[in-house]
Design an enzyme around this catalytic site. Structure first.
Site, short mmCIF file in Angstrom:
data_model
loop_
_atom_site.label_atom_id
_atom_site.label_comp_id
_atom_site.label_asym_id
_atom_site.label_seq_id
_atom_site.Cartn_x
_atom_site.Cartn_y
_atom_site.Cartn_z
N LYS A 19 -8.10 11.55 132.84
CA LYS A 19 -7.48 10.33 133.37
C LYS A 19 -6.88 10.58 134.74
CE LYS A 19 -6.96 7.63 129.31
NZ LYS A 19 -6.17 7.08 128.26
N LYS B 23 -17.78 7.87 127.29
CA LYS B 23 -17.52 7.14 126.05
C LYS B 23 -17.15 5.68 126.32
CE LYS B 23 -12.65 8.05 125.57
NZ LYS B 23 -11.48 8.26 124.79
N LYS C 4 -11.58 1.31 126.56
CA LYS C 4 -10.89 0.09 126.97
C LYS C 4 -10.54 0.14 128.44
CE LYS C 4 -8.34 -0.08 122.68
NZ LYS C 4 -7.70 1.23 122.55
P1 TYM Z 1 -7.37 4.82 121.22
O1 TYM Z 1 -6.56 3.59 121.17
O2 TYM Z 1 -7.94 5.26 122.51
O3 TYM Z 1 -8.55 4.72 120.19
C1 TYM Z 1 -8.31 4.37 118.85
C2 TYM Z 1 -9.28 5.08 117.93
O4 TYM Z 1 -10.61 4.77 118.32
C3 TYM Z 1 -11.32 5.98 118.54
N1 TYM Z 1 -12.24 5.77 119.66
C4 TYM Z 1 -13.55 6.00 119.61
N2 TYM Z 1 -14.34 6.42 118.62
C5 TYM Z 1 -15.66 6.52 118.88
N3 TYM Z 1 -16.20 6.22 120.08
C6 TYM Z 1 -15.46 5.78 121.10
N4 TYM Z 1 -16.01 5.46 122.26
C7 TYM Z 1 -14.05 5.65 120.89
N5 TYM Z 1 -13.02 5.25 121.67
C8 TYM Z 1 -11.92 5.33 120.90
C9 TYM Z 1 -10.27 7.02 118.88
O5 TYM Z 1 -10.73 8.32 118.60
C10 TYM Z 1 -9.14 6.61 117.97
O6 TYM Z 1 -9.31 7.13 116.68
N6 TYM Z 1 -4.02 8.48 120.96
C11 TYM Z 1 -4.76 7.52 120.19
C12 TYM Z 1 -3.90 6.55 119.43
C13 TYM Z 1 -2.88 7.16 118.56
C14 TYM Z 1 -3.08 7.77 117.31
C15 TYM Z 1 -1.80 8.16 116.86
C16 TYM Z 1 -4.20 8.00 116.53
C17 TYM Z 1 -1.55 7.22 118.83
N7 TYM Z 1 -0.88 7.81 117.78
C18 TYM Z 1 -1.62 8.81 115.63
C19 TYM Z 1 -4.02 8.65 115.31
C20 TYM Z 1 -2.74 9.04 114.88
C21 TYM Z 1 -5.63 6.71 121.14
O7 TYM Z 1 -5.38 6.63 122.31
O8 TYM Z 1 -6.58 6.04 120.54
#
Ligand code: TYM
Length: 353
Positions: free
Chosen positions: A117, A216, A219
């Site tokens: 990032k 990937k 968002k």
């Molecule tokens: P975030 O909001 O970016 O994404 C949420 C979940 O979606 C999965 N994901 C994907 N899986 C497959 N292909 C993709 N292109 C893709 N983009 C996103 C992510 O792996 C995630 O499971 N840090 C985390 C949010 C978070 C979290 C937590 C997760 C905060 N606290 C505690 C688990 C436990 C995040 O930014 O996810």
């Protein structure tokens, strides 16, 4: 029952990556595990000021509610699982600080997602984005989660969470002093944190961008054409699939090193979970891109249709979502406070009189 915690950032509409890599995987876990699913709004505000969130607080409010409604629409049952908003449980922020103070800078410097990032945003990154994995560790550790279902991109954050848990336990939860203290406060004497494990699916763990098969689906990609959102109307999905990047190979299956082709086939299989993957491949093997794309688009549309319908129902029922989040938040606060109390005591803070 073993415990699970996971969350998604409400930084915009949830896309197919979030759905296939995370949300859809959570649904069958509800019968086997005790589940906490949160909408991680405190993480969402780590985006810097150029981000659409900072332009309007309505964005955050709306996306938080819409994400929670999508959890339910996708099959998370509030009767079985706890659905809540991260910022409704202040223990997340507080534990995050306690962990921040035990975390060596070097551990954070290794975080790949931050490096990526930072590389794309230059100086426009805030301190919150840097320390964001510590907040994520707090989310997980507060609930004693054994398993954390996430996509591949979160693996390193889970490793950090384990390291932080171990370090805290070693530093503060050994020795007779700790045991004596716990007894005097009528708290359990075992170490405060449990080391969690990542649960990463095979199919859909990494859904790639529609405009570049090597990065990937995300968002934060400025191009809407790069992702399919779970709430996109059928025509938008048709357009996005029609315009998505492909390659010049003959046929859509076969030959190595075809990131776009691999991604589209992965999506095609993932949205038809009841069909045999080999049979799915056989059914499209002889197609060219012009034939395959409409078939793919219709499969995605068909899979998402019932979720979109249920979403409208959830949003339309006055007070329903608020009630779910209130109950979820109350239960989450109870569990989280208990862990936080123990962490505070272990570090030597004077208990509240
Ligand atoms: P975030 O909001 O970016 O994404 C949420 C979940 O979606 C999965 N994901 C994907 N899986 C497959 N292909 C993709 N292109 C893709 N983009 C996103 C992510 O792996 C995630 O499971 N840090 C985390 C949010 C978070 C979290 C937590 C997760 C905060 N606290 C505690 C688990 C436990 C995040 O930014 O996810």
């Amino acid at each position: 029952k073993p415990r699970i915690l996971s969350g998604i950032q409400p930084t915009g509409s949830l896309h197919l990556g979030n759905y296939l890599g995370a949300l859809s995987q959570w649904v069958p876990m509800q019968d086997t595990y005790s589940c906490n699913f949160c909408v991680v709004d405190l993480h969402a505000v780590t985006n810097t000021k150029d981000h659409k969130l900072q332009q309007s607080s309505d964005g955050l409010r709306e996306w938080t509610l819409s994400s929670a409604a999508l959890y339910i629409a996708a099959g998370i049952d509030p009767e079985k699982s706890n659905i809540f908003v991260q910022s409704h449980v202040s223990a997340h922020s507080e534990l995050s600080w306690l962990l921040t103070c035990t975390c060596p800078m070097g551990w954070m410097d290794r975080m790949i997602q931050f490096k990526e990032k930072k590389a794309s945003k230059g100086d426009n990154v805030g301190l919150g984005l840097y320390s964001y994995p510590v907040l994520m560790a707090a989310d997980i550790l507060l609930y004693g989660a054994e398993k954390v279902p996430v996509g591949e991109d979160q693996r390193q954050h889970l490793e950090l969470t384990r390291d932080l848990a171990r370090r805290f336990n070693d530093q503060f939860c050994t020795g007779s002093q700790y045991k004596k203290l716990c007894k005097s406060l009528s708290l359990p004497t075992y170490p405060v944190f449990r080391e969690p494990e990542a649960m990463i699916v095979k199919e859909g763990a990494r859904v790639m961008s529609l405009t570049d098969g090597t990065s990937k689906m995300s968002k934060s990609d400025p191009s809407e054409a790069s992702r399919i959102n779970v709430l996109d109307p059928p025509d938008v999905i048709r357009q996005k699939v029609k315009r998505c990047k492909t390659d010049n190979f003959e046929g859509i299956i076969g030959a190595e090193d075809r990131p776009e082709a691999r991604n589209l086939i992965t999506i095609f299989k993932a949205v038809q979970p009841d069909r045999d993957p080999a049979e799915i491949e056989a059914s499209v093997r002889d197609m060219n891109w012009g034939q395959f794309k409409p078939v793919l688009a219709e499969a995605v549309i068909e899979h998402l249709a019932p979720i979109q319908k249920r979403y409208e129902e959830v949003r339309g029922e006055e007070g329903y979502l608020e009630g779910v989040l209130k109950r979820g938040g109350d239960r989450a606060n109870e569990q989280a406070d208990e862990t936080l109390k123990r962490a505070r005591a272990a570090m030597g803070f004077v208990p509240r009189f």
